[in-house]
Scaffold this motif. Structure first.
Motif, PDB file in Angstrom:
ATOM      1  N   HIS A  43      63.081  91.445  41.963  1.00 58.57           N
ATOM      2  CA  HIS A  43      63.336  90.132  42.544  1.00 58.57           C
ATOM      3  C   HIS A  43      62.045  89.714  43.222  1.00 58.57           C
ATOM      4  CE1 HIS A  43      67.993  90.680  42.804  1.00 58.57           C
ATOM      5  NE2 HIS A  43      67.525  90.722  41.571  1.00 58.57           N
ATOM      6  N   ILE A  44      61.564  88.541  42.855  1.00 56.41           N
ATOM      7  CA  ILE A  44      60.299  88.019  43.355  1.00 56.41           C
ATOM      8  C   ILE A  44      60.582  86.805  44.224  1.00 56.41           C
ATOM      9  CG2 ILE A  44      58.015  87.137  42.729  1.00 56.41           C
ATOM     10  CD1 ILE A  44      58.682  90.024  41.662  1.00 56.41           C
ATOM     11  N   LYS A  45      60.069  86.813  45.437  1.00 61.70           N
ATOM     12  CA  LYS A  45      60.239  85.676  46.338  1.00 61.70           C
ATOM     13  C   LYS A  45      58.976  84.820  46.273  1.00 61.70           C
ATOM     14  CE  LYS A  45      61.496  84.303  50.966  1.00 61.70           C
ATOM     15  NZ  LYS A  45      61.912  84.762  52.296  1.00 61.70           N
ATOM     16  N   ILE A  46      59.150  83.569  45.815  1.00 63.89           N
ATOM     17  CA  ILE A  46      58.034  82.632  45.741  1.00 63.89           C
ATOM     18  C   ILE A  46      58.119  81.703  46.940  1.00 63.89           C
ATOM     19  CG2 ILE A  46      56.932  80.779  44.420  1.00 63.89           C
ATOM     20  CD1 ILE A  46      58.012  82.078  41.875  1.00 63.89           C
ATOM     21  N   CYS A  54      52.595  81.613  46.476  1.00 65.84           N
ATOM     22  CA  CYS A  54      52.406  83.039  46.283  1.00 65.84           C
ATOM     23  C   CYS A  54      53.763  83.679  46.033  1.00 65.84           C
ATOM     24  CB  CYS A  54      51.692  83.680  47.470  1.00 65.84           C
ATOM     25  SG  CYS A  54      52.502  83.431  49.051  1.00 65.84           S
ATOM     26  N   GLY A  55      53.733  84.840  45.419  1.00 62.98           N
ATOM     27  CA  GLY A  55      54.960  85.566  45.121  1.00 62.98           C
ATOM     28  C   GLY A  55      54.847  86.996  45.584  1.00 62.98           C
ATOM     29  N   LYS A  75      54.714  93.998  48.223  1.00 57.80           N
ATOM     30  CA  LYS A  75      53.341  93.624  47.849  1.00 57.80           C
ATOM     31  C   LYS A  75      53.317  92.245  47.196  1.00 57.80           C
ATOM     32  CE  LYS A  75      51.499  98.246  47.344  1.00 57.80           C
ATOM     33  NZ  LYS A  75      50.853  99.207  46.454  1.00 57.80           N
ATOM     34  N   LYS A  76      52.166  91.575  47.372  1.00 62.69           N
ATOM     35  CA  LYS A  76      51.968  90.282  46.712  1.00 62.69           C
ATOM     36  C   LYS A  76      51.796  90.513  45.216  1.00 62.69           C
ATOM     37  CE  LYS A  76      50.069  87.089  50.064  1.00 62.69           C
ATOM     38  NZ  LYS A  76      48.916  86.271  50.419  1.00 62.69           N
ATOM     39  N   LEU A  77      52.514  89.709  44.443  1.00 64.94           N
ATOM     40  CA  LEU A  77      52.424  89.786  42.991  1.00 64.94           C
ATOM     41  C   LEU A  77      51.453  88.728  42.464  1.00 64.94           C
ATOM     42  CD1 LEU A  77      53.582  91.235  40.514  1.00 64.94           C
ATOM     43  CD2 LEU A  77      55.346  89.485  40.433  1.00 64.94           C
TER      44      LEU A  77
END
Length: 132
Positions: A43-46, A54-55, A75-77
């Motif tokens: 799950h990526i939070k944008i 940023c995600g 961590k930042k994706l």
């Protein structure tokens, strides 16, 4: 003097409203990735990061849906991604955890689907993420 005051007021209004426009962008939210090569779904939070996007990796799940802990959580994706109009986003950098390289991201928003592509030189990978 009145012209200078109007110019300053205009600049202040733009500076205040710009972050609001970015925060309200439809790309902002939590997205579910496709399974990666280790069969993990993330799950990526944008979010808006200033006037860009940023995600960050919010959580990860195995094939059965059980939450798993990995060193990449938090961590930042990707970072410094900008809206290009028409549902397209690009620029910035994209970190590919499985092979530990940075790539140039390209994203296209189509309703509740986000087509995500990262390229490093001539090698590209892509996924379709779903909005949660």
């Amino acid at each position: 003097m009145m012209k200078r005051l109007k110019s300053r007021l205009s600049s202040i209004v733009i500076a205040i409203c710009l972050p609001v426009i970015v925060v309200a962008d439809p790309i902002v939210g939590v997205w579910k990735t496709e399974p990666d090569r280790k069969s993990l779904i993330s799950h990526i939070k944008i979010t808006a990061c200033g006037d860009k996007f940023c995600g960050r990796i919010l959580s990860a799940y195995d094939a059965s849906g059980k939450e798993v802990q990995t060193p990449n959580i938090g961590k930042k994706l990707f970072w410094d991604v900008v809206g290009e109009g028409g549902g397209k986003y690009g620029g910035g950098e994209f970190w590919v955890p499985l092979i530990n390289v940075d790539a140039v991201p390209q994203m296209t928003l189509q309703g509740d689907k986000l087509l995500v592509k990262g390229c490093e030189h001539a090698i590209c990978a892509h996924q379709t993420w779903s909005r949660l």
